[in-house]
Design an enzyme around this catalytic site. Structure first.
Site, PDB file in Angstrom:
ATOM      1  CD  GLN A  31      84.641 -55.999  35.563  1.00  0.00           C
ATOM      2  OE1 GLN A  31      84.177 -55.185  35.338  1.00  0.00           O
ATOM      3  NE2 GLN A  31      86.024 -56.500  35.812  1.00  0.00           N
ATOM      4  CG  HIS A  62      93.609 -51.916  22.529  1.00  0.00           C
ATOM      5  ND1 HIS A  62      93.138 -52.823  22.124  1.00  0.00           N
ATOM      6  CD2 HIS A  62      93.689 -51.501  23.807  1.00  0.00           C
ATOM      7  CE1 HIS A  62      92.275 -53.353  23.172  1.00  0.00           C
ATOM      8  NE2 HIS A  62      92.724 -52.650  24.141  1.00  0.00           N
ATOM      9  CG  ASP A  86      91.926 -55.495  26.866  1.00  0.00           C
ATOM     10  OD1 ASP A  86      92.922 -54.989  26.402  1.00  0.00           O
ATOM     11  OD2 ASP A  86      91.089 -54.815  27.586  1.00  0.00           O
ATOM     12  CD  GLU A 105      91.559 -55.371  35.047  1.00  0.00           C
ATOM     13  OE1 GLU A 105      91.611 -54.857  33.840  1.00  0.00           O
ATOM     14  OE2 GLU A 105      90.656 -55.385  35.751  1.00  0.00           O
ATOM     15  N   GLY A 137      93.287 -49.052  40.767  1.00  0.00           N
ATOM     16  CA  GLY A 137      94.271 -48.098  40.434  1.00  0.00           C
ATOM     17  C   GLY A 137      94.136 -46.872  41.114  1.00  0.00           C
ATOM     18  CG  ASP A 153      92.557 -49.672  28.347  1.00  0.00           C
ATOM     19  OD1 ASP A 153      91.310 -49.601  28.275  1.00  0.00           O
ATOM     20  OD2 ASP A 153      93.233 -50.715  27.834  1.00  0.00           O
ATOM     21  CB  SER A 154      89.043 -46.944  32.955  1.00  0.00           C
ATOM     22  OG  SER A 154      87.870 -45.977  32.122  1.00  0.00           O
ATOM     23  CB  THR A 155      84.643 -49.922  32.536  1.00  0.00           C
ATOM     24  OG1 THR A 155      85.028 -49.815  33.759  1.00  0.00           O
ATOM     25  CG2 THR A 155      85.472 -51.541  32.627  1.00  0.00           C
ATOM     26  CG  ASP A 156      81.082 -47.202  29.725  1.00  0.00           C
ATOM     27  OD1 ASP A 156      81.938 -46.485  28.971  1.00  0.00           O
ATOM     28  OD2 ASP A 156      80.169 -47.636  29.514  1.00  0.00           O
TER      29      ASP A 156
HETATM   30  N1  AG3 Z   1      87.658 -49.741  27.403  1.00  0.00           N
HETATM   31  C1  AG3 Z   1      86.216 -49.715  27.428  1.00  0.00           C
HETATM   32  C2  AG3 Z   1      85.855 -48.420  26.927  1.00  0.00           C
HETATM   33  C3  AG3 Z   1      84.341 -48.152  27.131  1.00  0.00           C
HETATM   34  C4  AG3 Z   1      83.383 -48.852  26.339  1.00  0.00           C
HETATM   35  N2  AG3 Z   1      82.008 -48.455  26.712  1.00  0.00           N
HETATM   36  C5  AG3 Z   1      80.947 -49.096  26.377  1.00  0.00           C
HETATM   37  N3  AG3 Z   1      80.951 -50.195  25.481  1.00  0.00           N
HETATM   38  N4  AG3 Z   1      79.721 -48.822  26.750  1.00  0.00           N
HETATM   39  C6  AG3 Z   1      88.410 -50.815  27.919  1.00  0.00           C
HETATM   40  C7  AG3 Z   1      88.544 -51.935  27.223  1.00  0.00           C
HETATM   41  C8  AG3 Z   1      89.708 -52.151  26.059  1.00  0.00           C
HETATM   42  N5  AG3 Z   1      91.201 -52.071  26.566  1.00  0.00           N
END
Ligand code: AG3
Length: 274
Positions: A31, A62, A86, A105, A137, A153-156
Site C-alpha cells: 500500500q 486504541h 502502528d 502485521e 493474519g 485492528d484492521s483497515t477497511d
Molecule cells: N484502524 C483503521 C480503521 C479504519 C479507518 N477507516 C477509514 N479512515 N476510512 C487501524 C489504525 C489504527 N491502529
C-alpha cells in the site's frame, strides 16, 4: 500555497486536513504509506489515502479496542493483535498484566514508519512481551492457537483486509481462542455503511454465542461514530462484573462507563436486529 490531505470517505464525502508538511511517503509492497504534520490534528498516518490515526484522537480508538475486551475477559494473559502495525493497540494492552502479545502485521513498513514518526504510539513495540510477525493474519490464525483475546485492528474491508471480515475468519478465530476467549474487531460506521455493519454483526453472531456491539466517537474516521464488535465464547459482556484492577490511565475509556458502551442508540440497535 495551502497544502491539504483529503480522504474520500465515500464517492461524495471528503474529510480534509490542512497540513504543514508531508513528512514521509512510500509505496510499500502492499500500500501507499504517508505521514503528514497537520495544523489541528497533530501527526497523521494514512494507508492508501485513508486515515489510520492522528496523534490528536488515536487514544479513543486504541483504548476502546483494547480495554473493553481485556476487562470483559478479566484475566487475559495471551493476546493476539491482527493488523495494528502502528502499535497503538499494543501500547494499551501493555497496561494489563499480560504475559505475551503477538502482533501480526502484514506490512512491515507500517511498523517501521510508526517507530520512526509516531514514537508515542509505537512505544510498546519493543517491550519484551511483544512478538511481531510480519505475516497475513488470515493465515496466521489457522496455525496459531491458545489466545485469551484476539483483536482485529484492521483497515477497511477493501483489498487484503476483506478476508478479516468473513465468517470463515471468525470461525478460525473462534478455534484460536481459549475457552473463555473474546474477539473484538473494528467494525466501521453505521452512519455511512449500515449494510456493512449489519452484515458484520450477523456474521459474527453466526459463530459466537455472545455477540455485542459497542461504539465510540472518532472524529477523523468516516461518520465520526464508530463501532467495535465483540464475539465471546462464554462471558456475557453485559452481565460481567468489571474488576477494579488494574488501575488504568486512560483518557476516553472508563470503568464507570464500561457497561454503558454496549447500550446502543436506537438506530444501531434496530439496524443489527433487523
Ligand atoms: N484502524 C483503521 C480503521 C479504519 C479507518 N477507516 C477509514 N479512515 N476510512 C487501524 C489504525 C489504527 N491502529
Amino acid at each position: 500555497m495551502e497544502l491539504w490531505f483529503s480522504e474520500y470517505q465515500t464517492k461524495n464525502v471528503k474529510i480534509s486536513f490542512r497540513i504543514k508538511e508531508v513528512l514521509y511517503t512510500k509505496e510499500s509492497k502492499y500500500q501507499k504509506i504517508a505521514v503528514y504534520e497537520t495544523e489541528d490534528y497533530g501527526r497523521l498516518l494514512t494507508l492508501d489515502d485513508t486515515v489510520m490515526l492522528t496523534t490528536r484522537d488515536e487514544f479513543v480508538y486504541h483504548e476502546m479496542i483494547s480495554h473493553v475486551p481485556m476487562l470483559t475477559h478479566g484475566s487475559a494473559s495471551k493476546v493476539l493483535v491482527i493488523g495494528g502495525g502502528d502499535g497503538g493497540t499494543v501500547r494499551e494492552l501493555l497496561k494489563h498484566p499480560v504475559s505475551e502479545i503477538h502482533l501480526v502485521e502484514i506490512d512491515e513498513d507500517v511498523i517501521e514508519t510508526s517507530k520512526k514518526y509516531f514514537p508515542t504510539v509505537s512505544c510498546g513495540l519493543t517491550d519484551p512481551r511483544v512478538k511481531i510477525f510480519c505475516e497475513d493474519g488470515i493465515e496466521f490464525v489457522k496455525n496459531n492457537k491458545g489466545y485469551d483475546v484476539v483483536i482485529v485492528d484492521s483497515t477497511d474491508p477493501i483489498g487484503p483486509a476483506v478476508g478479516l471480515f468473513s465468517v470463515e475468519f471468525y470461525k478460525n478465530v473462534f478455534d484460536a481462542l481459549n475457552d473463555n476467549g473474546i474477539l473484538v474487531a473494528q467494525t466501521e460506521t453505521p452512519i455511512l455503511f449500515p449494510d456493512l455493519v449489519r452484515k458484520i454483526y450477523r456474521d459474527m453472531s453466526s459463530v459466537f454465542p455472545f455477540t455485542n456491539m459497542y461504539t465510540a466517537v472518532i472524529p477523523t474516521y468516516p461518520g465520526a461514530f464508530w463501532t467495535f464488535t465483540m464475539g465471546s465464547k462464554t462471558i456475557d459482556p453485559v452481565s460481567k462484573e468489571i474488576s477494579s484492577l488494574p488501575v488504568l490511565e486512560t483518557k476516553y475509556y472508563s470503568k464507570e462507563l464500561h457497561k454503558s458502551y454496549f447500550i446502543l442508540p436506537p438506530f444501531v440497535k434496530n439496524l443489527i436486529s433487523e
